[in-house]
Design a protein around this motif. Structure first.
Motif, PDB file in Angstrom:
ATOM      1  N   LEU A 209       0.810  -1.211   0.000  1.00 27.72           N
ATOM      2  CA  LEU A 209       0.000   0.000   0.000  1.00 27.72           C
ATOM      3  C   LEU A 209       0.845   1.262   0.000  1.00 27.72           C
ATOM      4  O   LEU A 209       0.326   2.355  -0.202  1.00 27.72           O
ATOM      5  CB  LEU A 209      -0.932   0.010   1.219  1.00 27.72           C
ATOM      6  N   GLY A 210       2.152   1.102   0.261  1.00 26.30           N
ATOM      7  CA  GLY A 210       3.011   2.276   0.315  1.00 26.30           C
ATOM      8  C   GLY A 210       2.740   3.143   1.518  1.00 26.30           C
ATOM      9  O   GLY A 210       2.907   4.361   1.483  1.00 26.30           O
ATOM     10  N   ILE A 211       2.285   2.508   2.608  1.00 25.09           N
ATOM     11  CA  ILE A 211       1.975   3.239   3.841  1.00 25.09           C
ATOM     12  C   ILE A 211       2.956   2.785   4.910  1.00 25.09           C
ATOM     13  O   ILE A 211       3.063   1.589   5.198  1.00 25.09           O
ATOM     14  CB  ILE A 211       0.517   2.979   4.283  1.00 25.09           C
ATOM     15  N   ASP A 212       3.669   3.731   5.508  1.00 21.43           N
ATOM     16  CA  ASP A 212       4.771   3.383   6.387  1.00 21.43           C
ATOM     17  C   ASP A 212       4.343   2.719   7.693  1.00 21.43           C
ATOM     18  O   ASP A 212       4.966   1.789   8.156  1.00 21.43           O
ATOM     19  CB  ASP A 212       5.603   4.634   6.702  1.00 21.43           C
ATOM     20  N   ASN A 213       3.288   3.201   8.307  1.00 15.27           N
ATOM     21  CA  ASN A 213       2.920   2.713   9.637  1.00 15.27           C
ATOM     22  C   ASN A 213       1.449   2.346   9.676  1.00 15.27           C
ATOM     23  O   ASN A 213       0.591   3.206   9.875  1.00 15.27           O
ATOM     24  CB  ASN A 213       3.231   3.773  10.691  1.00 15.27           C
ATOM     25  N   LEU A 214       1.150   1.073   9.463  1.00  9.99           N
ATOM     26  CA  LEU A 214      -0.230   0.618   9.504  1.00  9.99           C
ATOM     27  C   LEU A 214      -0.624   0.241  10.926  1.00  9.99           C
ATOM     28  O   LEU A 214       0.226  -0.157  11.733  1.00  9.99           O
ATOM     29  CB  LEU A 214      -0.400  -0.602   8.594  1.00  9.99           C
ATOM     30  N   PRO A 215      -1.911   0.329  11.256  1.00 14.59           N
ATOM     31  CA  PRO A 215      -2.384  -0.081  12.578  1.00 14.59           C
ATOM     32  C   PRO A 215      -2.168  -1.572  12.806  1.00 14.59           C
ATOM     33  O   PRO A 215      -1.947  -2.339  11.857  1.00 14.59           O
ATOM     34  CB  PRO A 215      -3.878   0.254  12.541  1.00 14.59           C
ATOM     35  N   PRO A 216      -2.274  -2.026  14.056  1.00 12.78           N
ATOM     36  CA  PRO A 216      -1.959  -3.423  14.383  1.00 12.78           C
ATOM     37  C   PRO A 216      -3.058  -4.422  14.064  1.00 12.78           C
ATOM     38  O   PRO A 216      -2.824  -5.620  14.086  1.00 12.78           O
ATOM     39  CB  PRO A 216      -1.710  -3.377  15.893  1.00 12.78           C
ATOM     40  N   CYS A 217      -4.274  -3.924  13.787  1.00  8.61           N
ATOM     41  CA  CYS A 217      -5.407  -4.826  13.592  1.00  8.61           C
ATOM     42  C   CYS A 217      -6.087  -4.562  12.254  1.00  8.61           C
ATOM     43  O   CYS A 217      -5.765  -3.604  11.551  1.00  8.61           O
ATOM     44  CB  CYS A 217      -6.423  -4.657  14.726  1.00  8.61           C
ATOM     45  N   SER A 218      -7.023  -5.441  11.929  1.00 10.63           N
ATOM     46  CA  SER A 218      -7.819  -5.274  10.724  1.00 10.63           C
ATOM     47  C   SER A 218      -9.214  -5.820  10.987  1.00 10.63           C
ATOM     48  O   SER A 218      -9.384  -6.773  11.744  1.00 10.63           O
ATOM     49  CB  SER A 218      -7.179  -6.040   9.558  1.00 10.63           C
ATOM     50  N   ILE A 219     -10.207  -5.189  10.356  1.00  9.79           N
ATOM     51  CA  ILE A 219     -11.550  -5.768  10.309  1.00  9.79           C
ATOM     52  C   ILE A 219     -11.671  -6.419   8.943  1.00  9.79           C
ATOM     53  O   ILE A 219     -11.482  -5.753   7.918  1.00  9.79           O
ATOM     54  CB  ILE A 219     -12.642  -4.694  10.493  1.00  9.79           C
ATOM     55  N   THR A 220     -11.955  -7.699   8.912  1.00 10.99           N
ATOM     56  CA  THR A 220     -11.882  -8.446   7.656  1.00 10.99           C
ATOM     57  C   THR A 220     -13.053  -9.400   7.478  1.00 10.99           C
ATOM     58  O   THR A 220     -13.603  -9.918   8.465  1.00 10.99           O
ATOM     59  CB  THR A 220     -10.566  -9.250   7.580  1.00 10.99           C
ATOM     60  N   LEU A 221     -13.467  -9.598   6.224  1.00  9.19           N
ATOM     61  CA  LEU A 221     -14.390 -10.687   5.940  1.00  9.19           C
ATOM     62  C   LEU A 221     -13.711 -12.000   6.317  1.00  9.19           C
ATOM     63  O   LEU A 221     -12.507 -12.164   6.095  1.00  9.19           O
ATOM     64  CB  LEU A 221     -14.764 -10.715   4.451  1.00  9.19           C
ATOM     65  N   GLY A 222     -14.490 -12.933   6.849  1.00 10.75           N
ATOM     66  CA  GLY A 222     -13.923 -14.199   7.284  1.00 10.75           C
ATOM     67  C   GLY A 222     -13.878 -15.232   6.166  1.00 10.75           C
ATOM     68  O   GLY A 222     -14.380 -15.010   5.061  1.00 10.75           O
ATOM     69  N   ILE A 223     -13.302 -16.384   6.483  1.00  9.34           N
ATOM     70  CA  ILE A 223     -13.216 -17.483   5.510  1.00  9.34           C
ATOM     71  C   ILE A 223     -14.624 -17.894   5.063  1.00  9.34           C
ATOM     72  O   ILE A 223     -14.874 -18.139   3.879  1.00  9.34           O
ATOM     73  CB  ILE A 223     -12.494 -18.701   6.139  1.00  9.34           C
ATOM     74  N   HIS A 224     -15.551 -17.975   6.026  1.00  7.11           N
ATOM     75  CA  HIS A 224     -16.927 -18.361   5.694  1.00  7.11           C
ATOM     76  C   HIS A 224     -17.532 -17.396   4.684  1.00  7.11           C
ATOM     77  O   HIS A 224     -18.181 -17.827   3.715  1.00  7.11           O
ATOM     78  CB  HIS A 224     -17.768 -18.383   6.978  1.00  7.11           C
ATOM     79  N   ASN A 225     -17.327 -16.096   4.865  1.00  5.88           N
ATOM     80  CA  ASN A 225     -17.863 -15.103   3.929  1.00  5.88           C
ATOM     81  C   ASN A 225     -17.248 -15.248   2.547  1.00  5.88           C
ATOM     82  O   ASN A 225     -17.948 -15.132   1.526  1.00  5.88           O
ATOM     83  CB  ASN A 225     -17.595 -13.685   4.448  1.00  5.88           C
ATOM     84  N   ILE A 226     -15.945 -15.489   2.504  1.00  9.68           N
ATOM     85  CA  ILE A 226     -15.248 -15.630   1.223  1.00  9.68           C
ATOM     86  C   ILE A 226     -15.773 -16.835   0.456  1.00  9.68           C
ATOM     87  O   ILE A 226     -16.033 -16.770  -0.756  1.00  9.68           O
ATOM     88  CB  ILE A 226     -13.724 -15.746   1.453  1.00  9.68           C
ATOM     89  N   LEU A 227     -15.972 -17.939   1.149  1.00  7.15           N
ATOM     90  CA  LEU A 227     -16.429 -19.160   0.481  1.00  7.15           C
ATOM     91  C   LEU A 227     -17.879 -19.075   0.033  1.00  7.15           C
ATOM     92  O   LEU A 227     -18.331 -19.897  -0.772  1.00  7.15           O
ATOM     93  CB  LEU A 227     -16.234 -20.369   1.405  1.00  7.15           C
ATOM     94  N   GLN A 228     -18.624 -18.086   0.531  1.00  9.10           N
ATOM     95  CA  GLN A 228     -20.009 -17.905   0.084  1.00  9.10           C
ATOM     96  C   GLN A 228     -20.103 -17.163  -1.246  1.00  9.10           C
ATOM     97  O   GLN A 228     -21.155 -17.164  -1.884  1.00  9.10           O
ATOM     98  CB  GLN A 228     -20.803 -17.142   1.149  1.00  9.10           C
ATOM     99  N   ALA A 229     -19.012 -16.533  -1.673  1.00  5.57           N
ATOM    100  CA  ALA A 229     -19.026 -15.830  -2.967  1.00  5.57           C
ATOM    101  C   ALA A 229     -19.239 -16.840  -4.090  1.00  5.57           C
ATOM    102  O   ALA A 229     -18.748 -17.968  -4.048  1.00  5.57           O
ATOM    103  CB  ALA A 229     -17.717 -15.077  -3.170  1.00  5.57           C
ATOM    104  N   ARG A 230     -19.998 -16.419  -5.129  1.00  2.00           N
ATOM    105  CA  ARG A 230     -20.300 -17.352  -6.218  1.00  2.00           C
ATOM    106  C   ARG A 230     -19.096 -17.624  -7.117  1.00  2.00           C
ATOM    107  O   ARG A 230     -18.990 -18.685  -7.730  1.00  2.00           O
ATOM    108  CB  ARG A 230     -21.478 -16.808  -7.033  1.00  2.00           C
ATOM    109  N   LYS A 231     -18.182 -16.665  -7.211  1.00  5.67           N
ATOM    110  CA  LYS A 231     -16.961 -16.855  -7.991  1.00  5.67           C
ATOM    111  C   LYS A 231     -15.822 -16.187  -7.243  1.00  5.67           C
ATOM    112  O   LYS A 231     -15.940 -15.041  -6.792  1.00  5.67           O
ATOM    113  CB  LYS A 231     -17.084 -16.231  -9.392  1.00  5.67           C
TER     114      LYS A 231
END
Length: 661
Positions: A209-231
């Motif tokens: 991302l070219g960002i020097d100091n990112l925060p320590p955490c992330s809010i992310t879609l989970g594995i279950h959400n990813i596997l629900q995508a049709r493609k």
């Protein structure tokens, strides 16, 4: 001007039939080890075209139906070429994205007010450049209070369902096998949540991302959400992704490798180039899945693999060993194991030389380098001010000792890799020197010392260095490079500091290579007219500078070639590695042995770069210091030659020849 020639380096000629099967039966045979459908393209550009075709086709089908097309997008280096192509199609071909609904896969947390995160990058690279309705763009919020995160995640998933779920999900893969920001340990049932990002993923995301100091955490879609995508499309380009792609595609499903869960999806496709596919069985060990089109490098690769598998030296391999391990074709070609063994043994033996610049007055028929002319003019291109000694410090010393005219060209200042404490240490010295010997009369020194002291006292983690401080950091690295050159008996007049402009942003994210960068390199080549060029082949360099520097050199050589430069007709170009990876033995074309004393001298050369020891910000995922990883790799190469039954040395530096395309 061709400024991307490093992407066209092909160490092994891979037969198209291994990655472009003609029919379903052939594909089934070739991909028997792969558990996710995997498309391999010759170049990222070719892959991006086909992926863009599929995405645009789906969007336009939805348009004809009068429906939204819901797309979930990640960010990072692998997706950047795809975004560029989609933007091009919008501007040049009129492709509309008005019916597209976009969901951001993850956002860093907590984001300070005004600080950029994943969504800012996605907007800058894609969303703001096409006609997507801003009302149809949704992202996770990196600014909300922590107690509201759980409900925010629930509502985000609910909104995805409101639009009928995700039609297409596009993402990259991290070095730890993470998808979105699902770190190792994420299980199959994980949903959208707050997650702690480990140091490796954070460092990789910072670079992408070219960002020097990112925060320590992330809010992310989970594995279950990813596997629900049709493609689902998973994109990966470049050799630095080869190991993790093999694991994700061919190993068992495991929560220690989140990308492996794509094996459970009924419509996921892994899209990679040949470099990222390099360790898949059908590319690296094709004899295990199909009949081979044998060439010298593939034979060498097969024999080295067989030796390692059976823990035998080359000359002890038998007909039985070949027959039992899928290599009977070689017996049919050569008549016996003995004939193949002798061929490969001699082939590897001829790569070893103690005369990297060529041995004068010697038969050079089987030597990697020609005997004449002698002595040679040599340029060693070093992306940072220490890559020369880290990657080929022993060979550098050997070239000097054997009488060649050795020049070292430091391509970048390396200033962002110097810690603030190094500047403070030097400023203390300068201030003390001024007090002792100038009676504190130099007002410039006194003023600058006070300014820098105040800057560091008030500096926040996200603050960029001033141009003056970056200049001081660059001077520190120049001084270390000069000290190392003096130690290696290279006259200072042969040390060239090119300070290529692309690097001088003061941030992790660099500018694209330009004609100005290439021209600087070209002018040096014209001035010296070398007989040998050494250039970094570390294309897996995690912060990307090595690749850009290599592209600058290759582009300059290409320009000289097109101009009919006479000097280039009598010049050989050697690529080195060592800082981040080592050449596979089947690709090594010159191996320079080092004695224990020479290896110690190489270590001393590296240690001259004091700012790059424990305080260096870019040691990467490898916790060893540069001199340690360099020695381990050099010893590892020598050990491999030894185990194959060749001469036993303390260490070896390895090189591959580059032939201008």
């Amino acid at each position: 001007m061709r400024t991307n020639l490093s992407s066209q380096i092909s160490l092994n000629r891979v037969s198209p039939r291994y990655y472009r099967p003609e029919n379903a039966v052939e594909r089934s045979v070739l991909t028997r080890c792969e558990k996710v459908p995997t498309n391999i393209y010759e170049t990222p550009e070719e892959g991006v075209q086909q992926i863009a075709d599929e995405i645009v086709a789906k969007i336009q089908d939805r348009q004809k139906e009068g429906k939204f097309c819901t797309v979930a997008l990640g960010t990072g280096a692998s997706l950047r070429p795809l975004f560029t192509e989609l933007v091009r199609r919008h501007k040049d071909e009129g492709v509309s994205f008005r019916n597209v609904v976009v969901f951001n896969l993850y956002e860093f947390y907590p984001l300070a007010e005004g600080h950029e995160g994943s969504f800012s990058h996605l907007s800058r690279q894609f969303l703001s450049l096409v006609d997507i309705d801003p009302q149809n763009v949704f992202t996770l919020n990196g600014n909300i209070p922590q107690e509201a995160v759980l409900e925010h995640c629930r509502l985000y998933e609910q909104r995805i369902q409101t639009y009928g779920g995700i039609d297409i999900l596009v993402m990259g893969i991290g070095r730890e096998g993470n998808i979105a920001m699902n770190e190792p340990g994420s299980n199959l049932n994980t949903t959208t949540r707050l997650i702690l990002v480990d140091a490796t993923s954070k460092a990789e995301a910072s670079r992408n991302l070219g960002i020097d100091n990112l925060p320590p955490c992330s809010i992310t879609l989970g594995i279950h959400n990813i596997l629900q995508a049709r493609k689902v499309f998973l994109l990966a380009w470049g050799e630095d992704k080869a190991d993790i792609i093999k694991s994700a595609v061919e190993d068992k499903v495991s929560d220690s490798l989140p990308a492996s869960f794509l094996q459970l999806h009924n419509n996921a496709t892994v899209c990679i180039d040949l470099s990222a596919a390099a360790h898949l069985t059908r590319i690296q060990r094709p004899w295990l899945v199909t009949h081979c089109e044998w060439n010298d490098k593939l034979i060498r690769s097969a024999i080295v693999w067989l030796c390692q598998l059976l823990n035998k030296p080359i000359l002890k391999l038998t007909n039985k060993d070949y027959n039992e391990n899928g290599l009977s074709e070689l017996l049919a070609l050569y008549g016996s194991a003995y004939n193949v063994n002798i061929k490969i043994f001699n082939d590897l033996q001829h790569t070893i030389t103690g005369w990297p610049g060529g041995k004068p007055n010697a038969d050079d028929t089987y030597r990697p380098e020609r005997a004449k002319p002698f002595p040679k003019r040599v340029i060693i291109f070093s992306p940072h001010p220490d890559d020369d000694v880290i990657s080929m410090g022993g060979t550098l010393r050997r070239l000097v000792q054997q009488g060649h005219e050795v020049h070292v060209a430091y391509e970048t200042s390396g200033n962002i890799a110097v810690g603030d404490e190094e500047v403070t240490r030097f400023m203390h010295f300068i201030n003390g020197f001024n007090q002792l010997f100038a009676d504190s009369k130099d007002e410039v020194i006194v003023k600058k010392y006070a300014e820098i002291k105040e800057f560091f006292a008030n500096k926040k983690e996200s603050d960029m260095d001033s141009r003056e401080i970056l200049t001081i950091k660059g001077l520190i690295r120049r001084g270390e490079a000069r000290t190392a050159c003096t130690y290696n008996n290279i006259p200072l007049k042969r040390c060239h500091f090119l300070d290529l402009p692309f690097y001088e942003t003061g941030k992790i994210e660099k500018n694209p290579i330009s004609e100005a960068d290439v021209e600087i390199v070209q002018n040096l080549l014209r001035e010296i007219q070398p007989h040998q060029i050494y250039v970094a082949g570390d294309l897996a360099d995690p912060h990307g500078t090595h690749r850009v520097c290599t592209d600058a050199v290759f582009a300059a050589i290409d320009e000289e070639k097109n101009a009919g430069a006479e000097w280039l007709k009598d010049c050989r170009i050697w690529m080195y590695r060592g800082a981040w990876a080592e050449w596979e033995i089947e690709n090594i074309e010159m191996a320079v042995p080092l004695s224990p004393e020479e290896l110690r001298a190489k270590r001393n050369s590296i240690l001259k770069h004091q700012s790059q020891m424990e305080s260096a910000p870019f040691l990467g995922n490898d916790e060893r210091l540069f001199w340690q990883r360099s020695e381990d790799r050099n010893r590892g190469t020598a050990s491999l030659y030894d185990h194959l039954g060749l001469a036993c040395y303390e260490a070896m530096e390895a090189f591959v020849e580059y032939v201008p395309i």
